[in-house]
Design an enzyme around this catalytic site. Sequence first.
Site, PDB file in Angstrom:
ATOM      1  N   TYR A   1      24.149  50.399  19.069  1.00  0.00           N
ATOM      2  CA  TYR A   1      23.834  51.032  20.500  1.00  0.00           C
ATOM      3  C   TYR A   1      23.368  49.892  21.097  1.00  0.00           C
ATOM      4  O   TYR A   1      22.142  49.290  20.680  1.00  0.00           O
ATOM      5  CB  TYR A   1      23.014  52.026  20.541  1.00  0.00           C
TER       6      TYR A   1
ATOM      7  N   ASP B   1      18.752  42.367  19.490  1.00  0.00           N
ATOM      8  CA  ASP B   1      18.389  43.327  20.434  1.00  0.00           C
ATOM      9  C   ASP B   1      17.195  43.941  19.924  1.00  0.00           C
ATOM     10  O   ASP B   1      17.308  45.083  18.991  1.00  0.00           O
ATOM     11  CB  ASP B   1      19.491  44.121  20.729  1.00  0.00           C
TER      12      ASP B   1
ATOM     13  N   LYS C   1      11.454  48.539  26.570  1.00  0.00           N
ATOM     14  CA  LYS C   1      11.058  49.619  26.239  1.00  0.00           C
ATOM     15  C   LYS C   1       9.400  49.572  26.163  1.00  0.00           C
ATOM     16  O   LYS C   1       8.600  49.826  27.018  1.00  0.00           O
ATOM     17  CB  LYS C   1      11.459  50.137  24.856  1.00  0.00           C
TER      18      LYS C   1
HETATM   19  C1  LIG Z   1      18.524  48.876  20.910  1.00  0.00           C
HETATM   20  C2  LIG Z   1      18.604  49.231  22.489  1.00  0.00           C
HETATM   21  N1  LIG Z   1      19.207  48.437  23.360  1.00  0.00           N
HETATM   22  C3  LIG Z   1      19.451  48.707  24.481  1.00  0.00           C
HETATM   23  C4  LIG Z   1      19.049  49.862  24.986  1.00  0.00           C
HETATM   24  C5  LIG Z   1      19.078  50.389  26.429  1.00  0.00           C
HETATM   25  O1  LIG Z   1      17.768  50.117  27.059  1.00  0.00           O
HETATM   26  P1  LIG Z   1      17.260  50.974  28.618  1.00  0.00           P
HETATM   27  O2  LIG Z   1      17.524  52.358  28.047  1.00  0.00           O
HETATM   28  O3  LIG Z   1      16.227  50.378  28.817  1.00  0.00           O
HETATM   29  O4  LIG Z   1      18.427  50.356  29.270  1.00  0.00           O
HETATM   30  C6  LIG Z   1      18.236  50.813  24.067  1.00  0.00           C
HETATM   31  C7  LIG Z   1      18.036  52.242  24.345  1.00  0.00           C
HETATM   32  O5  LIG Z   1      17.572  53.026  23.943  1.00  0.00           O
HETATM   33  C8  LIG Z   1      18.139  50.674  22.453  1.00  0.00           C
HETATM   34  O6  LIG Z   1      17.884  51.510  22.007  1.00  0.00           O
END
Ligand SMILES: Cc1ncc(COP(=O)(O)O)c(C=O)c1O
Length: 429
Positions: free
Chosen positions: A144, A245, A274
């Site tokens: 994700y 990521d 985050k």
């Molecule tokens: C691993 C990962 N990448 C990207 C995102 C996307 O981040 P945002 O919700 O700040 O757009 C998330 C969100 O939960 C995530 O867990």
Amino acid sequence: MNKSDLYFDLKHIWHPYSSMNNPIPCYPIISAKGVYLKLNNGKTIIDGMSSWWSAIHGYNNPRLNKSLKNQIKNMSHVMFGGITHPAAILLCRKLIEITPKKLECIFLCDSGSVAIEVAMKMSLQYWQALGEKRCTFLTIRNGYHGDTFFAMSVSDPTNSIHSLYNYLLPSHLFANAPKCNFGEVWDEKDIYSFSKLIEKNRKNIAAVIMEPIVQGAGGMKFYHPKYLKKVRYLCNYYKIPLIIDEIATGFGRTGKLFAYKHADIVPDILCIGKALTGGMISLSATITTKKIAHIISNSKANCFMHGPTFMGNPLACAVASENIAILQEKKWKNQVLKIESILKINLLPLQKHPKVLDVRVLGAIGVVECFYKINIKKIQFFFIQNGVWIRPFNKLIYLIPPYIIDSLSLKQLIDTISKALDNDQFFIY
Ligand SMILES: Cc1ncc(COP(=O)(O)O)c(C=O)c1O
């Protein structure tokens, strides 16, 4: 918030992943302090979610508040195009301090998903500059990476929201999800699917993108660090950039400051978000090497083609610097270790429960994977009645509490999960 406010919310405000016709109830929170969220009716509940991985130092942290107040006195915002400011410079200095030497060029963005878009655009522009039109990304199943289009396109094609938009998402390559879990004996076969795909498509792949060690919203699985190590090796071998990521895992959550450290690797492009601001305001960053940045910058385009209005927002930068300053004092290490040991002692035994398929713990993450889908509306009501805030999804009940949580509060979160497992009404058979 009175009844009419809540009625207005129900009728007019769309909440994350919700229906306007039949929404799951939203609970009114009027303030938050430490690990407590205060409901409209005055009751406080213990937060087990850190507001989706972000509020690592808890809520209303005086140091984070102060950094925002100080910054507001100077300026809340100024455009980043053609202008720079001390808050962004300080933050970027700190980011360079805490990330590997090789990562030297920072692009500030507004959210995690945008950081992923930026990383993917960087990879495309990198190959364009080298005279190749590469537009395929390689990743693993159960991933994700966010909700924007490019981020969706590398999220799991079947068990994510990706599936709703399949007809217009670019098609990428998905290796089998790792089977070898963190802490298990490594099985070389685990990497075969990935290595075959990278070998076969080596001339078309723009970049590999991975969540390091923890696959979050795609199933809360913890995979073997050797898998990531092999991915790094294969990316080096085929000269393909590796995007890591760390949006969910970064800033200590897995017991290391960044989860890629479990595999002792260095990414070519790193995405963080985050917890970057300690959960205070949205901010993310995509950090890359001088080599990639220079190749992009020497291209025909002459620049990297992205620039959000709120890029480098001074308030967000100021609070992110203070968050990193708190982390640099290193208290988080013992806090996360303590959480991990309490989770291991108290959550792992739930493995024996007949409704439970698996329980896993890594750093300040505890996951109970059930055999059955969870009735979110009913279980959430029960959680609130029992003084805790936990938000399960699918078959997963998980805890990612603020690092400052005390033992008793954490035990209350775990006990409440344990009680919920005994209630058949909370599961969909
Ligand atoms: C691993 C990962 N990448 C990207 C995102 C996307 O981040 P945002 O919700 O700040 O757009 C998330 C969100 O939960 C995530 O867990």
